[in-house]
Write an enzyme that holds these catalytic residues in place. Structure first.
Site, PDB file in Angstrom:
ATOM      1  CB  ILE A  27      -2.636  21.370  -1.539  1.00 26.90           C
ATOM      2  CG1 ILE A  27      -1.670  21.868  -0.474  1.00 26.90           C
ATOM      3  CG2 ILE A  27      -2.708  22.315  -2.745  1.00 26.90           C
ATOM      4  CD1 ILE A  27      -0.335  22.244  -0.890  1.00 26.90           C
ATOM      5  CG  ASP A  93      -8.452  13.839   0.335  1.00 29.99           C
ATOM      6  OD1 ASP A  93      -7.596  14.651   0.725  1.00 29.99           O
ATOM      7  OD2 ASP A  93      -8.673  12.763   0.915  1.00 29.99           O
ATOM      8  CB  ALA A 151      -1.822   5.113  -3.997  1.00 29.72           C
ATOM      9  CE  LYS A 176       1.650   6.223   5.139  1.00 23.84           C
ATOM     10  NZ  LYS A 176       1.251   7.455   4.423  1.00 23.84           N
ATOM     11  N   PRO A 177      -3.385   6.621   5.241  1.00 19.68           N
ATOM     12  CG  PRO A 177      -5.081   8.179   5.586  1.00 19.68           C
ATOM     13  CD  PRO A 177      -4.017   7.412   6.304  1.00 19.68           C
ATOM     14  CB  SER A 178      -1.546   8.978  -0.053  1.00 18.34           C
ATOM     15  OG  SER A 178      -0.731  10.017  -0.556  1.00 18.34           O
ATOM     16  CD  GLU A 179       3.019  10.888   1.803  1.00 18.28           C
ATOM     17  OE1 GLU A 179       2.287   9.907   2.046  1.00 18.28           O
ATOM     18  OE2 GLU A 179       4.189  10.786   1.407  1.00 18.28           O
ATOM     19  CD  GLU A 250      -3.765  -4.826  -5.839  1.00 21.95           C
ATOM     20  OE1 GLU A 250      -3.417  -4.501  -6.992  1.00 21.95           O
ATOM     21  OE2 GLU A 250      -4.462  -5.821  -5.600  1.00 21.95           O
ATOM     22  N   GLY A 252       2.428  -0.408  -9.434  1.00 21.92           N
ATOM     23  CA  GLY A 252       2.236   0.362 -10.667  1.00 21.92           C
ATOM     24  C   GLY A 252       2.135  -0.486 -11.918  1.00 21.92           C
ATOM     25  CB  CYS A 284      -2.474   1.419 -10.691  1.00 20.73           C
ATOM     26  SG  CYS A 284      -4.075   0.715 -10.263  1.00 20.73           S
ATOM     27  CD  GLU A 458      -6.369  -4.222  -2.697  1.00 25.28           C
ATOM     28  OE1 GLU A 458      -6.559  -3.370  -3.578  1.00 25.28           O
ATOM     29  OE2 GLU A 458      -6.100  -3.934  -1.513  1.00 25.28           O
TER      30      GLU A 458
HETATM   31  P1  NAD Z   1       3.944   5.876  -3.330  1.00 30.30           P
HETATM   32  O1  NAD Z   1       4.596   4.565  -3.542  1.00 30.30           O
HETATM   33  O2  NAD Z   1       4.787   7.088  -3.392  1.00 30.30           O
HETATM   34  O3  NAD Z   1       3.234   5.910  -1.888  1.00 30.30           O
HETATM   35  C1  NAD Z   1       2.254   4.961  -1.532  1.00 30.30           C
HETATM   36  C2  NAD Z   1       2.090   4.951  -0.022  1.00 30.30           C
HETATM   37  O4  NAD Z   1       3.250   4.369   0.567  1.00 30.30           O
HETATM   38  C3  NAD Z   1       1.939   6.329   0.615  1.00 30.30           C
HETATM   39  O5  NAD Z   1       0.965   6.252   1.636  1.00 30.30           O
HETATM   40  C4  NAD Z   1       3.308   6.580   1.221  1.00 30.30           C
HETATM   41  O6  NAD Z   1       3.299   7.448   2.321  1.00 30.30           O
HETATM   42  C5  NAD Z   1       3.707   5.185   1.636  1.00 30.30           C
HETATM   43  N1  NAD Z   1       5.142   4.951   1.778  1.00 30.30           N
HETATM   44  C6  NAD Z   1       6.164   5.558   1.137  1.00 30.30           C
HETATM   45  N2  NAD Z   1       7.346   5.032   1.536  1.00 30.30           N
HETATM   46  C7  NAD Z   1       7.065   4.066   2.439  1.00 30.30           C
HETATM   47  C8  NAD Z   1       7.855   3.145   3.196  1.00 30.30           C
HETATM   48  N3  NAD Z   1       9.185   3.111   3.094  1.00 30.30           N
HETATM   49  N4  NAD Z   1       7.231   2.286   4.013  1.00 30.30           N
HETATM   50  C9  NAD Z   1       5.877   2.268   4.119  1.00 30.30           C
HETATM   51  N5  NAD Z   1       5.079   3.124   3.434  1.00 30.30           N
HETATM   52  C10 NAD Z   1       5.664   4.005   2.597  1.00 30.30           C
HETATM   53  O7  NAD Z   1       2.741   5.931  -4.379  1.00 30.30           O
HETATM   54  P2  NAD Z   1       1.767   7.156  -4.708  1.00 30.30           P
HETATM   55  O8  NAD Z   1       2.557   8.180  -5.457  1.00 30.30           O
HETATM   56  O9  NAD Z   1       1.020   7.536  -3.494  1.00 30.30           O
HETATM   57  O10 NAD Z   1       0.724   6.459  -5.706  1.00 30.30           O
HETATM   58  C11 NAD Z   1       0.967   6.258  -7.052  1.00 30.30           C
HETATM   59  C12 NAD Z   1       1.445   4.840  -7.307  1.00 30.30           C
HETATM   60  O11 NAD Z   1       0.503   3.921  -6.784  1.00 30.30           O
HETATM   61  C13 NAD Z   1       1.554   4.513  -8.777  1.00 30.30           C
HETATM   62  O12 NAD Z   1       2.724   3.776  -9.021  1.00 30.30           O
HETATM   63  C14 NAD Z   1       0.327   3.677  -9.040  1.00 30.30           C
HETATM   64  O13 NAD Z   1       0.441   2.806 -10.147  1.00 30.30           O
HETATM   65  C15 NAD Z   1       0.187   2.939  -7.763  1.00 30.30           C
HETATM   66  N6  NAD Z   1      -1.196   2.449  -7.596  1.00 30.30           N
HETATM   67  C16 NAD Z   1      -1.441   1.111  -7.695  1.00 30.30           C
HETATM   68  C17 NAD Z   1      -2.736   0.621  -7.586  1.00 30.30           C
HETATM   69  C18 NAD Z   1      -3.036  -0.853  -7.704  1.00 30.30           C
HETATM   70  O14 NAD Z   1      -4.088  -1.272  -7.229  1.00 30.30           O
HETATM   71  N7  NAD Z   1      -2.183  -1.656  -8.303  1.00 30.30           N
HETATM   72  C19 NAD Z   1      -3.786   1.506  -7.345  1.00 30.30           C
HETATM   73  C20 NAD Z   1      -3.508   2.862  -7.237  1.00 30.30           C
HETATM   74  C21 NAD Z   1      -2.204   3.328  -7.362  1.00 30.30           C
END
Ligand code: NAD
Length: 484
Positions: A27, A93, A151, A176-179, A250, A252, A284, A458
């Site tokens: 989307i 994206d 993420a 695996k990218p975020s969905e 990495e 939140g 983050c 990282e």
């Molecule tokens: P999320 O935790 O919901 O999802 C992250 C990824 O994990 C997605 O690809 C998701 O599909 C996957 N995932 C979910 N459940 C899983 C499981 N049980 N096993 C394996 N994979 C699983 O996070 P989001 O909403 O995509 O991103 C936002 C979060 O990411 C915020 O908390 C942000 O702070 C954090 N973030 C951290 C950094 C950093 O470098 N520290 C950078 C960017 C974002």
């Protein structure tokens, strides 16, 4: 731009489809329109990705580091040549404005490939002289098969921040990218092939959390690097621990940004804006708890409001726009929920707070004042354009309050008193501290969290230790002695 990828997954050097998986609509956050569709990986796709990566890894590890590095640096050059197109795709994206993506995403991905490509040839062990002419040496060896899970806020950057050190050290990676943002990593996979990376070393599989979980629990996986939230991090770390896998987490943050009253007003306002509203606040390491000392508070808030009027909110593909939509309706609703809580718990809404009408997921840049440490908006990660301003007078007191959080990703200090700047950062419990700056993340500098914000680092030479392992080899030069 045609945003529909050729197929959902990229395995063994080619696009692969299996539409038996759960469909995932892509989307465009600026309009809410569906601009593509991918399918979550089925068990067959996951198997294909693992078998392919396993088959490619050992030959890759046997190349010299210089040969591996050359391919990574070639990929960096291609990414730079295609920066414009990759940036437009990143904007589709994520919804982040092109004014940002042109300088912060593909370019940062290229930096990582260039840096680790350059480092690959210098990964060596040690010679350790011992008594009686004996000696030992260490070999820095690859871990094997690494899984990267991303993420949605920086899909291109995250894909390469994980792939670059992994591949430099001789590993294979399944990403695996975020969905929510499935498009960008596929382009990176295409570019790797063009740069000469052998098939199987960088496979991309799409999917929801369950696909990530299936990869993490597979015994053939040696390492997991996750960028995501703390709750996901807990699950992934626990699943990895069951197989004693290496991890990088990495996660939140709820980072403090401390503004002392001797700070340069214009600089600290710039810092606070950058730390809360860049990428529509979806970063983050953002400094979302802005502690402002009493003597500068009125001037700070006045100038902040004036500067917020300069935000150009609009079509993210227009380079004049500097503030775009949130990534998804879900994220927008979650942030609106926090704004409601902020008002209910007694914070003062200084500006913003509302969704902007139209089809996209736009939210006004929002500032709360009179925020206290116990409020939800001061304790929980919001991950949106919401700044909380908290008052303080005393240095020791603000340090204690800044540290009173489970998170420890980043922290900032604005002051013109150099000794105070270093004294305060020495005390802050954060993986990265900024002095009179915010959110710089050059590849040369380690990046990662303390406390619940993460494990490992990282970027920088430090990342090498998280994608390789040491083998010690003991060499006896004379005869063996034994007790009988
Ligand atoms: P999320 O935790 O919901 O999802 C992250 C990824 O994990 C997605 O690809 C998701 O599909 C996957 N995932 C979910 N459940 C899983 C499981 N049980 N096993 C394996 N994979 C699983 O996070 P989001 O909403 O995509 O991103 C936002 C979060 O990411 C915020 O908390 C942000 O702070 C954090 N973030 C951290 C950094 C950093 O470098 N520290 C950078 C960017 C974002």
């Amino acid at each position: 731009m045609d945003t529909q990828p050729k197929a959902s997954h990229f395995i063994h050097g080619a696009y692969v489809e299996d539409n038996n998986g759960t469909p995932i609509d892509v989307i465009y956050p600026a309009t809410g329109a569906v601009i593509g569709r991918v399918y979550s990986a089925t068990p067959e796709i996951i198997e294909q990705a693992i078998v392919s990566a396993k088959s490619a890894q050992s030959a890759w590890a046997k190349l010299s580091g210089t040969e591996r590095g050359r391919i990574l640096r070639r990929a960096a050059d291609i990414i730079r040549e295609r920066n414009y197109d990759l940036s437009v795709l990143e904007t589709y994206d994520t919804g982040k404005p092109l004014s940002e993506t042109l300088c912060a995403d593909a370019t940062s991905a290229a930096d990582a490939l260039e840096y680790f490509g350059g480092l690959a040839g210098s990964l060596t062990g040690e010679h350790i002289p011992l008594a009686d002419g004996n000696w030992a040496y260490t070999r820095r060896e690859a871990l094997g098969l690494c899984v990267g899970i991303g993420a949605w806020n920086y899909p291109t950057q995250i894909a390469c921040w994980k792939a670059a050190p992994a591949l430099a050290c001789g590993n294979a990676m399944i990403f695996k990218p975020s969905e929510t943002t499935p498009l960008c990593a596929l382009k990176i996979a295409e570019i790797f092939v063009e740069a000469g990376l052998p098939a199987g070393l960088y496979n991309v599989v799409q999917g929801l959390g369950e696909v990530g979980a299936a990869l993490v629990s597979d015994p053939r996986i040696d390492k997991v690097s996750l960028t995501g939230s703390v709750p996901t991090g807990r699950k992934v770390y626990a699943a990895a621990a069951a197989g004693m896998k290496h991890v990088t987490m990495e996660l939140g943050g709820k980072s403090p940004l401390i503004i002392f009253d001797d700070a340069d007003l214009e600089n600290c306002v710039s810092g606070a804006i950058l730390a809360n509203f860049y990428s529509t606040g979806q970063i983050c390491s953002n400094g979302t708890r802005v502690f402002v000392q009493a003597g500068i508070k009125d001037a700070f808030l006045k100038r902040l409001c004036e500067r917020l009027d300069n935000a150009v909110i609009g079509d993210p593909q227009d380079e004049a726009t500097n503030f775009g939509p949130m990534v998804s309706l879900r994220q927008l609703e979650s942030v609106l929920g926090f704004i409601k809580k902020g008002e209910e718990e007694g914070a003062r809404l200084l500006t913003g707070g509302n969704r902007i009408s139209g089809g996209g997921f736009y939210l006004q840049p929002t500032v709360f004042t009179e925020v206290t440490d116990d409020m939800s908006i001061a304790r929980e990660e919001i991950f949106g354009p919401v700044m909380s301003v908290l008052d303080f007078t005393d240095e020791a007191d603000v340090i204690a309050r800044a540290n009173a959080t489970e998170f420890g990703l980043a922290a900032g200090v604005f002051t013109t008193d150099l000794s105070r700047a270093h004294r305060v950062t020495d005390e802050l419990q954060s993986g990265t501290c900024f002095i009179n700056s915010y959110n710089d993340a050059p590849v040369e500098v380690p990046f990662g969290g303390m406390k619940m914000s993460g494990v490992g680092r990282e970027n920088s030479k430090e990342a090498i230790s998280h994608y390789s392992q040491l083998k010690s080899v003991f060499v006896r030069m004379g005869d063996m002695e034994s007790p009988f």
